[in-house]
Design an enzyme around this catalytic site. Sequence first.
Site, PDB file in Angstrom:
ATOM      1  N   GLU A  23      12.026 -44.794 -80.671  1.00  0.00           N
ATOM      2  CA  GLU A  23      12.004 -43.428 -80.340  1.00  0.00           C
ATOM      3  C   GLU A  23      10.676 -42.932 -81.001  1.00  0.00           C
ATOM      4  OE1 GLU A  23      15.159 -40.788 -81.316  1.00  0.00           O
ATOM      5  OE2 GLU A  23      13.626 -39.507 -82.656  1.00  0.00           O
ATOM      6  N   ASP A  32      22.763 -41.558 -86.416  1.00  0.00           N
ATOM      7  CA  ASP A  32      21.526 -42.364 -86.240  1.00  0.00           C
ATOM      8  C   ASP A  32      21.980 -44.014 -85.235  1.00  0.00           C
ATOM      9  OD1 ASP A  32      19.805 -41.263 -88.566  1.00  0.00           O
ATOM     10  OD2 ASP A  32      21.865 -41.460 -89.118  1.00  0.00           O
ATOM     11  N   ASP A  47      16.246 -45.667 -84.040  1.00  0.00           N
ATOM     12  CA  ASP A  47      16.029 -44.373 -84.304  1.00  0.00           C
ATOM     13  C   ASP A  47      15.472 -44.464 -85.727  1.00  0.00           C
ATOM     14  OD1 ASP A  47      16.053 -41.626 -84.493  1.00  0.00           O
ATOM     15  OD2 ASP A  47      18.156 -41.633 -84.853  1.00  0.00           O
TER      16      ASP A  47
END
Length: 203
Positions: A68, A141, A7
Amino acid sequence: MRIIGIDPGTRIAGYGVVDLSEQKNLKAIAAGAWKLDAQKELPPRLATLAIEFRRVVETYKPSHICLELSFLADNPRTALFLGHARGVILSEAHQLGLVISEISATSAKKIISGNGRAEKSAIAKIMSSMLGFNFVNLPYDATDALAIACADAMRNRNSSFANSSVTLESNSSSNENILIDWQKKRKKGRIHLSNFASLLKAK
């Protein structure tokens, strides 16, 4: 197969490492977040991100990475900075020989929860249930990164997770035992670290 989910971010970036066995079971290996110094200029933050990413990859040796995808941020500066962070990770992953894939946050949430707009807290709870650990002290996260790794496994490996409980063998390497050690110490109230990355550094 070992997958690291990322992330990305230039202030906080999360990572999660999972194993996908030949029996299609998932095992959590590590998770955490890199907290980058927001007071510093962007170049040194990106350098730190590259160093920390390489360190985790060299420690846990994943063969695959799922990153991501960028989202359309309201602030163009935020989108630009996020693009820089993604570029650093992609460059390092390529140099390290990882198989690279990408997924949007919406798609990952859809695969994991059935709801592409699921809240971060809901994703964290699903990760806890799926992987068999209480991630209450992990930042979102990190749990988001775990979800990215799991979604990549479920999306691309034709995986069936009818039995997705986690078993960390007693003969695992010391690095792989970080997760279970952290859990045991947390239950006994002897540790207050916010993520496995901190525990890794402590060891």
